[in-house]
Every structure is written in structure tokens, then in C-alpha cells.
Design an enzyme around this catalytic site. Structure first.
Site, mmCIF file in Angstrom:
data_model
loop_
_atom_site.group_PDB
_atom_site.id
_atom_site.type_symbol
_atom_site.label_atom_id
_atom_site.label_comp_id
_atom_site.label_asym_id
_atom_site.label_seq_id
_atom_site.Cartn_x
_atom_site.Cartn_y
_atom_site.Cartn_z
ATOM 1 C CE1 TYR A 39 28.095 -3.487 1.322
ATOM 2 C CE2 TYR A 39 25.969 -3.226 0.232
ATOM 3 C CZ TYR A 39 26.717 -3.648 1.321
ATOM 4 O OH TYR A 39 26.120 -4.208 2.393
ATOM 5 C CD GLU A 42 -0.780 5.044 6.350
ATOM 6 O OE1 GLU A 42 -1.745 5.777 6.659
ATOM 7 O OE2 GLU A 42 0.087 4.684 7.155
ATOM 8 C CG ASP A 50 -3.751 3.698 9.033
ATOM 9 O OD1 ASP A 50 -4.664 3.227 8.325
ATOM 10 O OD2 ASP A 50 -2.696 3.087 9.317
#
Lengths: 362, 621
Positions: free
Chosen positions: A97, A193, A245
Site C-alpha cells: 500500500y 499440521e 494428515d
């Protein structure tokens, strides 16, 4: 003012100096950078990913190159004169910005400014923290038997990551170099995770029973998380296991912890922990523990096939696991163990797997 | 007394035969679907109008009015400003199948089969039961005639239902009104709109107005006031003759002997050639041609091929011309670049033909689509069977990538382009009777290929120029916007003077750089002028310096010309590409005058190629 600030300023000024001298000399301004693509990735002897010898030149001969050089100049100005001179910091998004006022040097999108900051890291050999640049989000959390001292803007804070923190744990600051390790009883680190699984392990008292540091990865881990794991591993010699996972994307989380990623290959030496071991969930676990599963999607299958040719997975272990998963056509989440009771993961699965990979002895 | 049954049957048979003929040949005649029936009818009516106007040398002004008058029922009105048709011919022109003067003529014309408008009338009559209504007027002082006609399907003769004189506010022209089962479609390639648009492209002398069923009016304005050169009728050339046609003219000739028959029935056969043909065919030149049978005719055709006969003349062809194709394409497409070509005449099996082509590139044309192909035979757009046509096949064979245009292997090129191909011929070989695709005749494909490659080369050159221009524009952004900012910004950060970027500008632009530096001392200032050639060619030029005071110790020595109160010094310089040279001299002047020194002047190089000096061009002028 940080200790390193004068050095960082000098390095950034050198970048500007180079461009200035080229202009003065009548040379078309240019900058050489390693090519930042998968083709130019090499594996070091320490088994981490770094950029190879291939370089590309950014030259003011082309409009694209000229714009990039002008943007680099403006960015250096901001970092030298606002950040380092006045001891301020900005987030990556804020920098995007701020560039609105830079006229022709305005960034078109945030990835462009993010990338240019990475370029400056590569050129100067520093890290964005040295330029007082922060990521947007806060780092992940750590919970376990470790006492640290953090230098904050408001003075030094000392705390124990089990005794002095709430159930959410100690939040890792974006600049991990501000942390000093005071003392610890940790035997092992488990990088997890999902936050849900970290909470499960805390609730079940796994950290106390096994003297484990539980670190939440929050998906693809932030630089600070990876850097902290690396420091704990090298400075305190605590072994690391990664618990995710069982799907291709989670294997990549493990790989970036252990070997590094393409985008940040210039920082792999500081951030990758090649000693980190993959704990699970393994495709073989799906069968062995008869876990509830989901079907692999087409994207999953494509990603698994890509991993078969990814040098980070070029071991007999991964070859077997990935091929098995493709054969099964299934994937499983960490939470799947809940189907066997809330204590199953801490009482049975983790001790078994940790023994198998030699991190605890029965 | 009743008619014998056999007569009745015979009559019915006849009546069946014409309707049956039509039924069996629907596809050939172009009436196999409702949308196509309308296109075919428009096509026949518009072709007639254009042909009539051309013959009378009138700039065509054609109105097509399509009205939905019921479910699946369309009323079509086509009105032209042509010469009109004389009263007694009107019934035959519109209500007798196979009536037409063009059937045997060897001349390039739109309609070749002469089935034309009467087939549309029959279709109208069979599907709506209504007669065709005609108004025609041949001149200011003549009355307009109004007819209502049907075709007698038993006899193939016109039946006149009404024949009146009426008031019509036109000077001359013809108006046809037909009602039929048909449907009006739009937004696809095979449509009345597209047909007229393409017709307008190859007939830029015509003004065509279309009123669609919803009242929407579309005008295809004329782009040229020039009439196309009318095609001349010629005798058939022996190389193109078919056995049947030869038999027919042998039978009906008025010549009594074979040799003169050959001379006066065919083009390009003289006294000598006629005798040689007879000799080769082993037929006595004095034989009465009317007595010759099929075997003799075959021998003659064989002889035509053996004996050397001059190529057919080509003035029977009427090409559109490069200029008019250009105008046609320009008025119907917004393109950045249009190029057209007309080849010299060529011959395929005895028939002369001319290939013309045009390519329109860029503008509002879509970049990601395949090229649009516009095919024409004798100024008639071919809308159907694009994939079966020699024009398409030739385009697919050309390697467009060589010319900077994308193309998937063996298919049409992709990009913002329209490719137009027109074949003008006394006999266009079509793949089938429906006359929608041109057969793959090697001579024709070769000519199309040559025409298109010539155009593709021009497009490629145009694209090259565009690329250079784009590069130049990009460079200007670099030198005018970015580099100056880069210089001020880096200088500001380092708190040092802003560097001179002229040497870099000269390098980026590929210019000759002139850089004058003055080292100030107390009394004598040292001047160094560096010149560097960043262009790709050797540059020869003169460098001028003008001072109020004389210079000292110049190296190399210049030519000196004092002008009034000033001193002018000239150095003749030759620089090979990338070569650098320096000129040194000393100057005595007050320090504040140094600021006012005029810039060095370069004579002999274009202004655009000089950076750091004022360029004049006396020598080149």
C-alpha cells in the site's frame, strides 16, 4: 534500534550504489539474480534446497526490467530511510500500500512487492526481518518444557512455555532471532499440521509424559516457525518429528520443514531441518490402523505423481508410501484416530511410531 | 367426350416430373432446409438484380425486405433499380424452369445453371400456394407492369393470373415478391445477413439494404462509384469442351465443312490449326460436320489435346480488382491492415480463371479465433461446405507461422484475420452440383497458394514494422520516464549529484552519443567531447562548435570558419559501429559564460539518431 541495523543499511545502500555507479559509468543499469525456478534448485551436501548457478539479468533495456529497478530503488529508500533510520517496521501488505505514492514505481499487486523483498534478501544475504519487514499473520504457537527470553520493543520478557503460558501456548514472534533459549527438559519436538491435534496432545498431557515440545505448523509453516524448529534442532540438539494428515499437500509441508521450498531456497540454510523425520500419518497407517478415509481427488492424484519425481521424495520410503496411496486411492486426516477413542493417538499411535523412528525407547 | 386414360396418365406423369424433379434435386437447388431456402431465394434474386444492373451499366441499389407472415412463412421482397424486363419476357424469366440466356454462353457470370429464380418461384408456389408477384418498369416513359404468375407444373410453362399496368414511383427496375415456407436466422455464418455482407464486399459498387423481420434496417453502403468491367462473351476454347457439348454444336452448326466449323466455333483456332486438327483426327477437313458421329467427336477431342493451341483469352473474365476488394474489406471490417492482390490469368483444363485474394488483419477482429474465410466464385459468396473447398484446403497447407501468424498443424491459421479468396472463371469446377465448394484442381490451388503467400509476406512485413514501433515506444517510456527517476532517486538516497543519463539513452536507443565535458580551471578550461556510435551502421558526420573566443590546442585539428564575430570549428568524423572518439581543446572564457555555451551541433545524421547534441541536416538535404 537493532544491533544489525547499521549493517543492513549499508547492504541496502550498496544495492543503490551499484545502480548509481552504472548510471554514472554509462552502463545500462542491471542486476543479476539467481533464477528462482524449480529448474535452478540444487540440493546441498547438508540435504537442503538452494538456488543453483543459473542467473538471470534484470536490465533497464526492457520496460519490465527498468520498472523493476525503479521499484527496487524506491523500496530500498523506504527500508533505509523509514524502517532502519527511524526504527519502524511494516507488514508485507503495508509495503504494497505504501507504494501507492511511488508514481511509476507503484506495485501492481502484493506478490510483486513480496517477491522484490525476497530479491533484496538474496542480493544482500540478509533476511526481511533485518529490514524490519513483518509477515501479515502472527507466527504459530509452541507448547512444552522450554524457558526462553524474548527481546520485545518494551523490554525483555522471560517465560516458560508450559508454566507461564495459557492453553494456547507461546506465540512465536516473526523475528525468531529475538529469542534466547534459557533452559529446557525437551526430549523431542513434534511439529503438528493442525491446531486441533496440538490441542489434543496438550489436553492428553503428551508434552509432560514424553517431555515433548509441541509446535503448531498452521498448514504450510511460516518462516518463523521453520526457523524456530531449525534453531531448536541445531542449538539444543532436540530431534524433530513432523505429524501431518496423509495426503500429498501434507507431505509437502513435511518437505518444506525438512528441505526448504523453491520460493525461499535462499534461506534454506537457515530454515530447513534435514534431520526432521516424517512421523505420519503414513499411507501404510491407513491400512494398519484401518482409518476412516476420503477418496483422492484428481488434484491429489496429480500432486502425488508430481511428488514421485520431486527430488525431496526421491527415497525408497516415499516411493513405496506414495505408490501405495495411489493404489489405495484414499487419504486420511490426523483426526481420524479419534474414531478409536480420544486417547488412542497419544497412548498408542504416537508412542508406536516414535519408537519405530527411534525417537523414544521402550 | 372424355380424354383417353393414357393422356391423363401422361399429363399426370409430366406434372409429377417437374415437381418430382424439384423434390429430387432440393439439395442441389438449395432448398433442403427452411433457413437455406430463404438464403437461396435471396441469392437468386440478388444475383439477377446485380447481373441486370451490370449489363445496363447502372450502379445497383437493391432492397431486400424480409417479413414473417406466419409460422414458418416468410414473405420476401427484392427490389432493384435495374433496366427492368420487357413485358413479354416477364412470365418466362420467372415462371419457366431452365429458361435463361446464359446456359450456353462462355462468359463469366454469377448464375451458371440458369435454374435460378424460377426454382425459388416453384418452391414458393409448392409451399404457400401463392403466385409470385412481379412489378417491372423499363424506363421513365414506360408503364410499370404488374404480374401474378404460377408455373404450370404439367408443362413447365408460365401461367399468368394477373397482367396489369400500374403506377410505380420508380424510373426503372424490378420488384419480386414471394411467399414461402422458410425461416430467417441470424448470428451464424449461413444467414441472409452474412450472405449480403459478403456480397457487398465483392460488389463494392452496389448499395444493398436489408430489412429484417423485426423491422431492423441494415445498409451495406457502396464504397465505389465505378462499375466493374463487363465480361465479354467468347467462343469456347477447345481445351475445355466436353463431348456432349461438342456433339450438340456439331449437330446444329450452319457450317458445311469441318475446317471452317472449327475455325468459327472455337476460339484460338486459325486456318493452320484447323487443318492440323483434322489431320491429327484423321478426318477430311471437308466433311460436313453435321454428319459426324460420336466416334469422330471423340477423335476431335483427342486431337484438340495433341495439337498445340494458344491459351484461351482472358478478357472474358471480370475480376473485381485489388482496389475494389480493398474497399470492400475495409467497409465491412475494422482492421488495422488490409492487403489485396489480383493474379494474372491462368488456365485449368481449357477454362481461363483469375484468382484474387485479400487479407484483413487486426483491429476489432478476434485474436483467439480461427481466421474467417470468405470464399467467392464469380462474385457469389460460398457459404456452405467450407471444409470441402479447395480454398480452405490451400489455406490449411500454407505454413502461416513463417509469416508470424499462429496455426495449429494442418488447420486454419488463428488470429485477428479475414482471408478472402475470389475465383473468376468461365467455368468454376465445383465438387458437386450444389456449387458450394470448389474442387481441388491443382492449377487453381497453386494460384490460390501464390496469391495468399504474397499477401502473407506483406502481413508479415507489416507485423515486423509494428513490432519495431512497439519496441521504440517501449524504449521511449524507459528513457523519458523511468531512467530519469532512477537517476534522481539513487542520487537522492546517496546524497550525490544526479548522473547524466545521456550515454545510457544513446545506448538504449542505438543512437550516436555526443558528450561534452568541461573541466574548469582558473584561466583555461579543458573541453573533452566524446562521440560514440551505438547504431549498427558506420556514421559519417560533421561536428560543429561555435564560440565567441578562439580555441587552443585542438586535437584533432578542425576546419575553421570565422563567421562575423564568432568562430566556427568543424570536425569531420567517421565512426564504425560501437567506435568511440574524443575531441580535445582548450577554451578561455569567463566561468559564467560556460553555462551559456550552445550545444554541439551534428550535421549529417538524422535527428532521431543523435543524443546529446543538436542535429541539423544540410548534407543529406
Amino acid at each position: 534500534m537493532q544491533e544489525k541495523d547499521p549493517q543492513s543499511r549499508a547492504s541496502l545502500k550498496q544495492v543503490i550504489q551499484t545502480i548509481y555507479e552504472q548510471l554514472e559509468d554509462g552502463t545500462i543499469p542491471n542486476m543479476r539474480l539467481p533464477t528462482r525456478t524449480k529448474k535452478n534448485i540444487e540440493i546441498t551436501e547438508g540435504e537442503v534446497w538452494v538456488y543453483g548457478d543459473s542467473e538471470s539479468t534484470r536490465s533497464a533495456k526492457t520496460t519490465k526490467g527498468a520498472y523493476q529497478l525503479l521499484k527496487t530503488t524506491h523500496l530500498c529508500d523506504l527500508l533505509i530511510n523509514d524502517h532502519l533510520q527511524q526504527n519502524k517496521s511494516s507488514t508485507l501488505r503495508e509495503i504494497y500500500y505504501i507504494s501507492e505514492n511511488w508514481n511509476h514505481a507503484k506495485f501492481n499487486e502484493q506478490p510483486e512487492s513480496d517477491r522484490l523483498i525476497e530479491d533484496l534478501e538474496i542480493i544482500t544475504g540478509l533476511q526481511r526481518e533485518d529490514f524490519h519487514v513483518r509477515p501479515e499473520e502472527n507466527g504459530a504457537t509452541i507448547f512444552g518444557p522450554l524457558r526462553i527470553k524474548e527481546t520485545t520493543k518494551r523490554g525483555e520478557r522471560t517465560m516458560h512455555c508450559q508454566e507461564d503460558v495459557g492453553e494456547a501456548g507461546y506465540q512465536i514472534p516473526y523475528n525468531v532471532e529475538k529469542i534466547e533459549f534459557l533452559e529446557h527438559d525437551a526430549q523431542l519436538i513434534i511439529a503438528i499440521e493442525t491446531g486441533g491435534m496440538q490441542d489434543r496432545l496438550i489436553e492428553n498431557g503428551f508434552d509432560e509424559k514424553y517431555n515433548a515440545l509441541l509446535i503448531h505448523l498452521k498448514g504450510q509453516p511460516a518462516r518463523s516457525t521453520r526457523r524456530l524448529i531449525k534453531r531448536l534442532n541445531t542449538e539444543l540438539q532436540i530431534p524433530v518429528a513432523v505429524f501431518t494428515d496423509s495426503d500429498p499437500w501434507s507431505y509437502r509441508i513435511y518437505a518444506s520443514v525438512a528441505y526448504g521450498a523453491i520460493k525461499t531456497a535462499h534461506l534454506s540454510e537457515q530454515m530447513a531441518t534435514p534431520q526432521a523425520q516424517f512421523l505420519g500419518v503414513q499411507p501404510t497407517d491407513i491400512i494398519e490402523y484401518n482409518l476412516s478415509t476420503d477418496k483422492l481427488t484428481n488434484q491429489d492424484i496429480k500432486a502425488l505423481h508430481n511428488e514421485l519425481t520431486d527430488p525431496r521424495f526421491n527415497t525408497p520410503y516415499w516411493d513405496e508410501q506414495i505408490k501405495l496411496q495411489l493404489e489405495l486411492g484414499k487419504k486420511a486426516e490426523q483426526q481420524a484416530f479419534a474414531g478409536k477413542g480420544l486417547n488412542y493417538v497419544t497412548d498408542t499411535y504416537l508412542p508406536t511410531r516414535l519408537t519405530e523412528i527411534g525417537m523414544i525407547k521402550r | 367426350m372424355e380424354d383417353p386414360l393414357a393422356w391423363k396418365l401422361a399429363k399426370r406423369q409430366e406434372s409429377i416430373s417437374i415437381a418430382e424433379f424439384f423434390e429430387k434435386n432440393r439439395q442441389i437447388l438449395g432448398f433442403d432446409s427452411q433457413p437455406r431456402s430463404l438464403i437461396t431465394t435471396v441469392k437468386e434474386a440478388v444475383d439477377n438484380a446485380l447481373d441486370a444492373c451490370e449489363e445496363a451499366e447502372i450502379l445497383p441499389d437493391i432492397l431486400i425486405f424480409v417479413e414473417q407472415t406466419g409460422r414458418d412463412v416468410i414473405t420476401l421482397i427484392v427490389e432493384d433499380n435495374g433496366p427492368g424486363i420487357v413485358r413479354r419476357q416477364i412470365p418466362c424469366v420467372f415462371a419457366k424452369l431452365l429458361y435463361g440466356s446464359r446456359f450456353h454462353a462462355v462468359k463469366q457470370s454469377r448464375g451458371q445453371q440458369g435454374i435460378g429464380i424460377s426454382a425459388a418461384v416453384l418452391h414458393s408456389q409448392l409451399t404457400s400456394g401463392k403466385p409470385v408477384r412481379i412489378i417491372s418498369k423499363i424506363g421513365k416513359d414506360h408503364p410499370a407492369h404488374y404480374f401474378e404468375l404460377v408455373i404450370n407444373t404439367k408443362t413447365n410453362e408460365p401461367e399468368i393470373l394477373k397482367d396489369e399496368e400500374i403506377e410505380w414511383d420508380r424510373l426503372h427496375g424490378t420488384r419480386v415478391e414471394l411467399e414461402m415456407e422458410a425461416s430467417y436466422v441470424r448470428g451464424r455464418r449461413q444467414s441472409v445477413y452474412e450472405y449480403l455482407k459478403e456480397t457487398a464486399i465483392v460488389n463494392p459498387h452496389a448499395r444493398i439494404t436489408l430489412v429484417e423481420p423485426d423491422g431492423n434496417e441494415m445498409l451495406f453502403e457502396r464504397a465505389s462509384e465505378e462499375m466493374p468491367v463487363a465480361a465479354r462473351e467468347v467462343l469456347p476454347h477447345p481445351h475445355g469442351i466436353e463431348l456432349g457439348t461438342l456433339m450438340k454444336i456439331l449437330r446444329y452448326t450452319e457450317r458445311k465443312r469441318l475446317a471452317p466449323f472449327l475455325r468459327y466455333s472455337f476460339s484460338k483456332i486459325g486456318l493452320h490449326t484447323a487443318e492440323e486438327i483434322c489431320k491429327t483426327a484423321e478426318i477430311d477437313p471437308n466433311t460436313d460436320p453435321r454428319t459426324l458421329g460420336v466416334d469422330d467427336a471423340k477423335k476431335l477431342i483427342k486431337a484438340f489435346k495433341k495439337v498445340k493451341i494458344m491459351a484461351p483469352s482472358t478478357d472474358c473474365l471480370s475480376p473485381i480488382g485489388e482496389e475494389l476488394i480493398y474497399r470492400g474489406l475495409r467497409k465491412e471490417h475494422t482492421a488495422d491492415y488490409i492487403t489485396t492482390t489480383t493474379r494474372t490469368p491462368s488456365v485449368h483444363s481449357g477454362h481461363p480463371f483469375i484468382i484474387e485474394a485479400g487479407i484483413a488483419y487486426g483491429g476489432s477482429l478476434r485474436k483467439d479465433e480461427r481466421a474467417k474465410i470468405l470464399r467467392f466464385a464469380n462474385r457469389v459468396p460460398l457459404l456452405y461446405q467450407q471444409g470441402a473447398c479447395a480454398i480452405t484446403h490451400t489455406i490449411e497447407k500454407i505454413k502461416w507461422r513463417q509469416y508470424g501468424i499462429d496455426q495449429a498443424q494442418g488447420s486454419l491459421p488463428t488470429g485477428p484475420l479475414v482471408i478472402l479468396v475470389h475465383i473468376a472463371s468461365t467455368h468454376t469446377p465445383f465438387t458437386s452440383e450444389s456449387k458450394e465448394a470448389i474442387a481441388d484442381v491443382p492449377e487453381i490451388m497453386n494460384e490460390i497458394g501464390l496469391a495468399l503467400k504474397e499477401l502473407a509476406r506483406r502481413v508479415s512485413a507489416y507485423l515486423g514494422k509494428e513490432k519495431t514501433l512497439t519496441k521504440r515506444r517501449e524504449k521511449e517510456v524507459i528513457i523519458k520516464k523511468i531512467l530519469p527517476q532512477l537517476a534522481t532517486k539513487t542520487a537522492q538516497i546517496l546524497e550525490r549529484p544526479t548522473p547524466d543519463i545521456n550515454p545510457i539513452i544513446a545506448k538504449i536507443m542505438g543512437n550516436v552519443l555526443v558528450k561534452r565535458e568541461i573541466h574548469e580551471n582558473e584561466k583555461v578550461h579543458q573541453v573533452i567531447i566524446q562521440v560514440q556510435n551505438n547504431t549498427e551502421t558506420t556514421q559519417r558526420f560533421t561536428l560543429h562548435e561555435t564560440h565567441e573566443h578562439p580555441i587552443y590546442n585542438p586535437s584533432p585539428t578542425p576546419k575553421t570558419t570565422p563567421i562575423a564575430s564568432e568562430y566556427n570549428y568543424q570536425w569531420k568524423i567517421t565512426l564504425r559501429p560501437q567506435e568511440k572518439k574524443a575531441i580535445l581543446y582548450d577554451l578561455q572564457t569567463k566561468p559564467d559564460e560556460l553555462q551559456k555555451l550552445p550545444p554541439p551541433i551534428i550535421d549529417g545524421i538524422e535527428k532521431e539518431l543523435v543524443t546529446g547534441a543538436k542535429a541539423i541536416n544540410q548534407r543529406g538535404a
